[in-house]
Motif scaffolding. Structure first.
Motif, PDB file in Angstrom:
ATOM      1  N   VAL A 120      64.978  27.013  10.183  1.00 51.68           N
ATOM      2  CA  VAL A 120      64.059  26.007   9.671  1.00 51.68           C
ATOM      3  C   VAL A 120      63.366  26.494   8.397  1.00 51.68           C
ATOM      4  N   GLU A 158      62.395  17.016  14.271  1.00 51.32           N
ATOM      5  CA  GLU A 158      63.536  17.928  14.201  1.00 51.32           C
ATOM      6  C   GLU A 158      63.087  19.327  13.799  1.00 51.32           C
ATOM      7  N   GLN A 179      63.246  22.725  16.118  1.00 51.73           N
ATOM      8  CA  GLN A 179      63.967  23.911  15.657  1.00 51.73           C
ATOM      9  C   GLN A 179      63.067  25.147  15.654  1.00 51.73           C
TER      10      GLN A 179
END
Length: 278
Positions: free
Chosen positions: A19, A82, A86
């Motif tokens: 990320v 998202e 992550q």
């Protein structure tokens, strides 16, 4: 609009990247310097650099890692959910790797062989233990061989028979000024009384504090970063409103309410400990 679609397509094309790397690449595509991101998000530059490097252990806590990543992703227009999923996965993976490290002693490993100082300490402890055992058995089987007591046994029994008055414990303060202190930059918070009248509202920087007025009727709080607010009552630290990344609203912040929350947390912890012991 086209630039945003390109950034979204770029991030979606490489979902397997860490990320922090995705955030850095998206920032570079948008033509932003990391200093600009720090100024707009109010996140310290060193924390942004740690996030982009994937070094979440350098952040103060797991809560900071999640909250900062969420703010960073929102600024860049990425999918916040998202990004949060992550970063939580990477945090869990880092914890698992730390737990997998062997801690037991392995024969033949020179770095784990006990030092000479430890061996001498063990030998000294063994000598002292043997000396204590010898003294105990000597006094038990031949009590007359020891030195004469310095006090008459009858006086000693009389002194030990007198009951000792218990010392009363000093009661802890049950109230006092309630102070909220921000531990992060950019912490939005609003305090108001029972009628909805605003007492204080600001984007608090790290170190800023606010004292609840003593004459406020039914003071309450509203914030999206309860984990970033340290609380004291009469100079005594009490638990935060929440350690989770969530919004709290209409939460009473009187001294009595905060101390009641603390007592409830202690009771829950004691109950959990008793259940685990059972």
């Amino acid at each position: 609009m086209e630039e945003q679609e390109d950034v979204t397509a770029h991030s979606a094309a490489a979902p397997s990247k860490p990320v922090g790397e995705r955030l850095r690449e998206t920032r570079q595509v948008k033509g932003l310097e990391i200093d600009q991101v720090a100024a707009e998000t109010r996140i310290p530059l060193r924390h942004l650099e740690s996030i982009e490097a994937g070094d979440f252990a350098a952040l103060p806590s797991r809560t900071y890692a999640i909250g900062f990543t969420r703010t960073y992703a929102r600024l860049l227009g990425l999918d916040e959910k998202e990004a949060l999923d992550q970063v939580r996965a990477e945090l869990a993976e880092g914890t698992a790797n730390a737990e997998d490290k062997p801690t037991k002693f392995e024969a033949g490993d020179p770095e784990r062989v006990p030092g000479r100082g430890l061996a001498w300490f063990a030998a000294l402890a063994a000598v002292l233990l043997l000396g204590g055992i010898y003294a105990f058995y000597s006094s038990y089987f031949a009590p007359g061989l020891g030195p004469a007591p310095l006090q008459d046994p009858s006086e000693q029994m009389a002194s030990t028979a007198e009951p000792r008055q218990p010392v009363a414990a000093k009661p802890e303060p049950a109230s006092g000024p309630v102070v909220f202190t921000s531990e992060m930059d950019g912490t939005w918070v609003k305090f108001y009384d029972a009628s909805g009248e605003r007492l204080y509202e600001a984007q608090m920087a790290e170190g800023d504090s606010f004292t609840i007025p003593e004459d406020a009727e039914g003071p309450q709080v509203w914030t999206g970063r309860p984990y970033a607010l340290a609380i004291t009552v009469g100079g005594r630290t009490v638990p935060k409103l929440s350690e989770e990344d969530t919004v709290v609203k209409d939460v009473p912040v009187t001294a009595e309410a905060l101390l009641a929350r603390e007592n409830g947390s202690e009771a829950e912890q004691a109950s959990a400990n008793s259940q685990s012991a059972t």
